[in-house]
Design an enzyme around this catalytic site. Structure first.
Site, PDB file in Angstrom:
ATOM      1  N   ASP A   1       0.866  -1.170   0.000  1.00 49.51           N
ATOM      2  CA  ASP A   1       0.000   0.000   0.000  1.00 49.51           C
ATOM      3  C   ASP A   1       0.912   1.232   0.000  1.00 49.51           C
ATOM      4  OD1 ASP A   1      -2.159   1.678   0.012  1.00 49.51           O
ATOM      5  OD2 ASP A   1      -3.216   0.679   1.636  1.00 49.51           O
TER       6      ASP A   1
HETATM    7  C1  BGC Z   1      -4.987   3.179   0.137  1.00 55.42           C
HETATM    8  C2  BGC Z   1      -5.187   2.142  -0.937  1.00 55.42           C
HETATM    9  C3  BGC Z   1      -5.062   2.769  -2.291  1.00 55.42           C
HETATM   10  C4  BGC Z   1      -3.719   3.466  -2.403  1.00 55.42           C
HETATM   11  C5  BGC Z   1      -3.489   4.105  -3.753  1.00 55.42           C
HETATM   12  C6  BGC Z   1      -3.727   3.998  -0.092  1.00 55.42           C
HETATM   13  O1  BGC Z   1      -3.631   5.046   0.801  1.00 55.42           O
HETATM   14  O2  BGC Z   1      -4.937   2.548   1.399  1.00 55.42           O
HETATM   15  O3  BGC Z   1      -6.441   1.539  -0.767  1.00 55.42           O
HETATM   16  O4  BGC Z   1      -5.217   1.809  -3.286  1.00 55.42           O
HETATM   17  O5  BGC Z   1      -3.650   4.474  -1.413  1.00 55.42           O
HETATM   18  O6  BGC Z   1      -4.300   5.186  -3.953  1.00 55.42           O
END
Ligand code: BGC
Length: 686
Positions: A266
């Site tokens: 993530d």
């Molecule tokens: C979130 C994810 C997301 C990623 C990219 C993160 O902060 O937890 O769910 O896919 O950002 O935007």
């Protein structure tokens, strides 16, 4: 490209090229512009020298087909083997055309709706030049304080699994190499929904037994449906963050679950290992993550900057780099990027596809099917010829898309604009109205990531206004916009009807008007329990059994002394403008039951018949009741249909702490009804 050709390519790449494939950089670093990040942005100091090796681009702001083509071109030109980058973005509930939030899609109890949402989001996303979506989000969610419950299909592992698999099927079609499809990334692996007290980015604690039985099944379903990527969660299992958890990423995900795709972190999560005091610096964070089984580093730049040196120092093996790099090359190959990195996109095509009639219609149908009628004394549907007041913060407001809708097309039709087209009722003010529609709830910024709350009731102002409207002595219909179940205990007596419309998306206003006017019949059933009070949270239908079950008028049993145990509205609950009778189930074979369902009202409607189960005897504790199957059927007035449910052992299988299957044996009681608090009324025998 053949696998042989991929391996030849790999063998021809330098170490820097190979480690570069494991890095994801923001699109703005390739084409300029301003980020709209979903996480913290550090000064990443990406030199052109580093950038030219990057394997993937994350679109951290809305993009067009032209933007993605430029980004792809700029990376390919510099990349020594001209390897195209894989372009990723969050397409969570539609893209240009926004669908209801996934929690609402869960309420449809209709996998076809989830599949349509995946398909339409993929068609529009692919037209913008995206290759991968960070969806579906499959965290089983039981705490409405957590802002991200909106992104999940709900509290039931079985419902999350079915909806997740359907979303994956819709997203990738029969293969993500299709020009109008995306690869799917199931997230967040695993347990993020357990964040303590519903607080964003809080720690979790979960037993392996709970992982196997509750939190992993939706991911297994997504993997089986063909998800090409899995994203590790911000949380830790056994005090080892998922991003570098070798047991989780290798033993469980790869060996046990059979996943052979790309595991991506993530946002910035590799770097965040320092916040747990596990990595002294970015280099150590890169080492731990690669060794833990993480393929790709999203937005930490740890892999890009440090992996080559780690190999040279002998701290990381080149073989591990090769294995990870091959996974990324294989993903690109599955996507067909070596043949056509741009997947034939163009601005003209994007314009033609995005918001086309077919997709808008699918978004409308999803919105209609996902609204849940919580209360109705007959005020709904509205009678023709009456005067209606439409009031409240959401009456004339286009912010009805919900979190994760940055690609949504604006302006959005508001409820007021939609009702202005309605000739069967006259709009007026509250003093002169026959019925008041009070449209309120959460703002969309209050839902999604970084939107946890400690108060999930209506605000004092909303409640005061509701009471004032009620005092006008005319029926009040609450149209409730929310990204989580809201506690309505105090509000309910002041409402004649309540339609929970969640965040319904682009076609939301039209769908709500059609439901309110009776052109459509509500058929949504709650995908998450609505608590009676905050102290009950987390509350869900499938809680494990208690050593001292609740008994009326008894002490020292499972209860509160200041609150009842029951929720305000149970999981699976939802009203219709017609009524249904679910008849006596009949066991027609040891594990097969038939249930008649009749439309006993005077209009067509869709019933959601749900099967909850509990083994009478077993080696492991079970929930007192858990959803194992359901069917949604449209019935004409007086029509009866007989539904057949095959209770296969996999629906009741449990897993012990070592992950060994415990097969169901003996009698299994079933409660078949249209809400989770229905009584046990049948059994099957294994
Ligand atoms: C979130 C994810 C997301 C990623 C990219 C993160 O902060 O937890 O769910 O896919 O950002 O935007």
């Amino acid at each position: 490209m053949t696998q042989h050709a991929l391996i030849e390519l790999l063998n021809d790449m330098t170490l820097e090229e190979k480690t570069g494939q494991l890095a994801q950089v923001p699109v703005v670093s390739c084409i300029g512009g301003i980020s709209e990040p979903t996480g913290p942005m550090e000064a990443y100091s990406l030199t052109p020298e580093l950038l030219k090796f990057c394997g993937s681009v994350i679109c951290d702001r809305p993009v067009t087909a032209e933007d993605t083509a430029n980004a792809i071109r700029s990376v390919m030109e510099e990349q020594p083997h001209h390897i195209p980058p894989v372009v990723m973005r969050d397409v969570i509930h539609g893209c240009h055309t926004v669908f209801p939030i996934p929690l609402a899609i869960g309420c449809t109890f209709d996998e076809a709706q989830a599949e349509a949402m995946g398909r339409c989001g993929a068609i529009e996303g692919a037209a913008k030049g995206l290759h991968v979506t960070f969806a579906p989000m499959l965290d089983v969610v039981r705490d409405p304080r957590w802002g991200r419950v909106m992104e999940s299909p709900g509290e039931s592992p079985a419902l999350c699994a079915a909806m997740g698999a359907a979303m994956v099927r819709g997203t990738r079609g029969d293969g993500c190499d299709n020009k109008d499809r995306l690869a799917a990334c199931a997230k967040h692996f695993v347990g993020y929904g357990l964040s303590q007290a519903g607080q964003e980015y809080a720690p979790i604690d979960v037993s392996r037994t709970e992982l196997y039985n509750t939190y992993l099944p939706p991911f297994q379903a997504a993997v089986d449906a063909g998800a090409e990527l899995v994203m590790s969660a911000f949380v830790a299992i056994d005090r080892t963050p998922c991003v570098c958890n070798e047991w989780l990423l290798k033993d469980v995900l790869r060996d046990r679950m059979g996943f052979d795709g790309v595991v991506i972190s993530d946002w910035g999560d590799v770097e965040q290992l320092a916040n747990h005091a596990l990595a002294g610096d970015l280099s150590e964070a890169a080492q731990l993550s690669l060794q833990g089984g993480l393929t790709m580093d999203m937005m930490s730049m740890a892999y890009l900057k440090h992996l080559p040196q780690l190999v040279r120092e002998g701290k990381v093996s080149e073989q591990a780099i090769d294995e990870a790099c091959l996974k990324v090359l294989e993903l690109k190959n599955k996507l067909g990027l070596f043949e056509d990195p741009f997947k034939n996109t163009s601005l003209e095509e994007e314009e033609k596809v995005c918001g086309c009639q077919e997709i808008r219609q699918a978004a409308y149908e999803a919105a209609v099917s996902s609204c849940v009628l919580l209360k109705n004394d007959g005020t709904l549907p509205l009678q023709s010829g009456i005067k209606v007041a439409l009031t409240g913060s959401h009456a004339d407001n286009g912010d009805i898309l919900g979190g994760w809708s940055a690609d949504g097309c604006y302006p959005i039709e508001t409820l007021l604009q939609s009702f202005q087209k309605e000739s069967r009722v006259a709009l007026t003010d509250t003093a002169n109205a026959d019925v008041i529609l009070y449209a309120i709830g959460e703002r969309q910024q209050e839902t999604g990531e970084d939107a946890s709350k400690t108060k999930i009731e209506l605000t004092a102002e909303q409640l005061d206004e509701l009471k004032r409207l009620h005092a006008l002595n005319k029926p009040v219909v609450l149209l409730l916009f929310c990204g989580r179940p809201l506690i309505l205990t105090e509000a309910l007596p002041y409402c004649n009807a309540v339609l929970n419309v969640w965040f319904p998306g682009t076609a939301g206003a039209a769908a709500i008007r059609a439901l309110v006017m009776g052109d459509e019949n509500p058929s949504g059933h709650l995908s998450m329990t609505v608590p009676r009070s905050l102290g009950q949270v987390p509350i869900h239908h499938d809680r494990l059994s208690s050593a001292r079950p609740f008994k009326e008028n008894s002490g020292f049993v499972n209860r509160y002394i200041d609150e009842v145990n029951d929720p305000l509205f149970p999981f699976g609950y939802g009203l219709s403008y017609t009524t249904f009778a679910i008849g006596e189930p009949r066991t027609v074979a040891p594990t097969v039951v038939e249930v008649p369902v009749t439309n006993t009202g005077d209009r067509e409607g869709a019933a959601v018949v749900q099967v909850y189960a509990r083994l009478r005897h077993g080696r492991l504790m079970q929930p007192d009741k858990r959803l194992i199957a359901w069917q949604k059927r449209t019935l004409q007035p007086d029509e009866t249909q007989t539904l057949t449910f095959r209770i296969t052992p996999d629906k009741l299988r449990l897993y012990d702490a070592a992950g060994n299957a415990v097969e169901p044996e003996g009698i299994c009681d079933l409660a078949i009804g249209d809400r989770s608090d229905c009584a046990f009324n049948a059994h099957v025998v294994f």
